[in-house]
Design a protein around this motif. Sequence first.
Motif, PDB file in Angstrom:
ATOM      1  N   ARG A 122       1.195  -8.125  -0.894  1.00 29.66           N
ATOM      2  CA  ARG A 122       0.905  -8.261   0.535  1.00 29.66           C
ATOM      3  C   ARG A 122       0.146  -7.073   1.105  1.00 29.66           C
ATOM      4  O   ARG A 122      -0.644  -7.233   2.020  1.00 29.66           O
ATOM      5  CB  ARG A 122       2.207  -8.461   1.319  1.00 29.66           C
ATOM      6  CG  ARG A 122       2.775  -9.851   1.191  1.00 29.66           C
ATOM      7  CD  ARG A 122       3.907 -10.069   2.175  1.00 29.66           C
ATOM      8  NE  ARG A 122       5.047  -9.201   1.957  1.00 29.66           N
ATOM      9  CZ  ARG A 122       6.035  -9.459   1.093  1.00 29.66           C
ATOM     10  NH1 ARG A 122       5.990 -10.546   0.371  1.00 29.66           N
ATOM     11  NH2 ARG A 122       7.047  -8.629   0.972  1.00 29.66           N
ATOM     12  N   ARG A 123       0.367  -5.882   0.594  1.00 30.01           N
ATOM     13  CA  ARG A 123      -0.212  -4.707   1.238  1.00 30.01           C
ATOM     14  C   ARG A 123      -1.301  -3.989   0.455  1.00 30.01           C
ATOM     15  O   ARG A 123      -1.959  -3.115   0.987  1.00 30.01           O
ATOM     16  CB  ARG A 123       0.879  -3.717   1.602  1.00 30.01           C
ATOM     17  CG  ARG A 123       1.527  -3.045   0.414  1.00 30.01           C
ATOM     18  CD  ARG A 123       2.638  -2.156   0.856  1.00 30.01           C
ATOM     19  NE  ARG A 123       2.304  -0.763   0.568  1.00 30.01           N
ATOM     20  CZ  ARG A 123       3.111   0.234   0.771  1.00 30.01           C
ATOM     21  NH1 ARG A 123       4.295   0.007   1.281  1.00 30.01           N
ATOM     22  NH2 ARG A 123       2.757   1.459   0.487  1.00 30.01           N
ATOM     23  N   ALA A 124      -1.508  -4.326  -0.800  1.00 31.81           N
ATOM     24  CA  ALA A 124      -2.472  -3.603  -1.638  1.00 31.81           C
ATOM     25  C   ALA A 124      -3.906  -3.868  -1.204  1.00 31.81           C
ATOM     26  O   ALA A 124      -4.221  -4.933  -0.666  1.00 31.81           O
ATOM     27  CB  ALA A 124      -2.296  -3.990  -3.093  1.00 31.81           C
ATOM     28  N   GLN A 125      -4.750  -2.892  -1.431  1.00 24.79           N
ATOM     29  CA  GLN A 125      -6.168  -2.986  -1.094  1.00 24.79           C
ATOM     30  C   GLN A 125      -7.015  -3.347  -2.313  1.00 24.79           C
ATOM     31  O   GLN A 125      -8.236  -3.216  -2.272  1.00 24.79           O
ATOM     32  CB  GLN A 125      -6.648  -1.646  -0.518  1.00 24.79           C
ATOM     33  CG  GLN A 125      -5.901  -1.216   0.719  1.00 24.79           C
ATOM     34  CD  GLN A 125      -6.129  -2.190   1.863  1.00 24.79           C
ATOM     35  OE1 GLN A 125      -7.253  -2.567   2.151  1.00 24.79           O
ATOM     36  NE2 GLN A 125      -5.057  -2.607   2.513  1.00 24.79           N
ATOM     37  N   GLU A 172       0.023   1.827  -5.313  1.00 22.06           N
ATOM     38  CA  GLU A 172      -1.205   1.676  -4.538  1.00 22.06           C
ATOM     39  C   GLU A 172      -1.942   3.005  -4.424  1.00 22.06           C
ATOM     40  O   GLU A 172      -3.174   3.052  -4.499  1.00 22.06           O
ATOM     41  CB  GLU A 172      -0.895   1.118  -3.145  1.00 22.06           C
ATOM     42  CG  GLU A 172      -2.100   1.008  -2.246  1.00 22.06           C
ATOM     43  CD  GLU A 172      -3.214   0.108  -2.764  1.00 22.06           C
ATOM     44  OE1 GLU A 172      -4.359   0.297  -2.312  1.00 22.06           O
ATOM     45  OE2 GLU A 172      -2.967  -0.755  -3.606  1.00 22.06           O
ATOM     46  N   ARG A 186       5.847  -7.277  -2.328  1.00 25.41           N
ATOM     47  CA  ARG A 186       5.439  -6.297  -1.318  1.00 25.41           C
ATOM     48  C   ARG A 186       4.072  -5.704  -1.645  1.00 25.41           C
ATOM     49  O   ARG A 186       3.242  -5.506  -0.761  1.00 25.41           O
ATOM     50  CB  ARG A 186       6.479  -5.177  -1.209  1.00 25.41           C
ATOM     51  CG  ARG A 186       7.778  -5.640  -0.583  1.00 25.41           C
ATOM     52  CD  ARG A 186       8.737  -4.500  -0.327  1.00 25.41           C
ATOM     53  NE  ARG A 186       8.993  -3.757  -1.567  1.00 25.41           N
ATOM     54  CZ  ARG A 186       9.210  -2.442  -1.610  1.00 25.41           C
ATOM     55  NH1 ARG A 186       9.188  -1.735  -0.509  1.00 25.41           N
ATOM     56  NH2 ARG A 186       9.472  -1.844  -2.742  1.00 25.41           N
ATOM     57  N   CYS A 202       5.984   0.688  -4.465  1.00 27.72           N
ATOM     58  CA  CYS A 202       4.768   0.027  -3.967  1.00 27.72           C
ATOM     59  C   CYS A 202       3.746   1.043  -3.476  1.00 27.72           C
ATOM     60  O   CYS A 202       2.560   0.956  -3.810  1.00 27.72           O
ATOM     61  CB  CYS A 202       5.110  -0.940  -2.839  1.00 27.72           C
ATOM     62  SG  CYS A 202       6.064  -2.344  -3.376  1.00 27.72           S
ATOM     63  N   HIS A 203       4.210   1.972  -2.675  1.00 28.05           N
ATOM     64  CA  HIS A 203       3.301   2.988  -2.130  1.00 28.05           C
ATOM     65  C   HIS A 203       2.660   3.809  -3.244  1.00 28.05           C
ATOM     66  O   HIS A 203       1.451   4.063  -3.230  1.00 28.05           O
ATOM     67  CB  HIS A 203       4.049   3.898  -1.165  1.00 28.05           C
ATOM     68  CG  HIS A 203       3.232   5.054  -0.696  1.00 28.05           C
ATOM     69  ND1 HIS A 203       2.224   4.918   0.229  1.00 28.05           N
ATOM     70  CD2 HIS A 203       3.242   6.364  -1.063  1.00 28.05           C
ATOM     71  CE1 HIS A 203       1.653   6.098   0.419  1.00 28.05           C
ATOM     72  NE2 HIS A 203       2.258   6.987  -0.349  1.00 28.05           N
TER      73      HIS A 203
END
Length: 173
Positions: free
Chosen positions: A163-166, A130, A160, A126-127
């Motif tokens: 929920r956290r991506a910009q 992104e 995941r 995920c990191h």
Amino acid sequence: MAGHEIPEPTDREQAADDLLVPEADAESSASCDPAFRHGVVVGFDGSTSSERALAYAIGVARRTGSGLIIVHVANRLPTTVWAGCEPPVFVEMPDHRTEVLGLELACAEHLAEVPWILVERGGDICHELEEVGREYEADAIVVGSTHGLVGRMFGSVAGRLARRAQRPVIVIP
């Protein structure tokens, strides 16, 4: 003082402007090919769901006239981390899977329709997806959905990331 020149005021302004550019931004803008700015990032590992995500991402890139940034993330966390036995430390091991995927992609006829690059990263999927999206100022990130026990236990990458991506995340079933 022989050999020393006093800079003109325009040179001073340019020198001041050079100091204002953060070093990280200068590195990231230099490392990314401008042809792929505002492209489509797709996570690819050779699985069936990532192949579907790649096919969809190719269509999006073709319709928008943008480049395709294919990202393979090698998860280099030792298995003992998942059990909570030691702190997360990345293990630097060569990942020949990226080379194999690159050769398969180079031979794929459906990729001839869009410009594409393959980016290898190591770490949390995920990191890294992104981060590549941020570096290339991607318009979207496309990922395949996770099915099965692992996705239920640890949470899916798609969930995941959404929920956290910009930036927009497109999840392909």
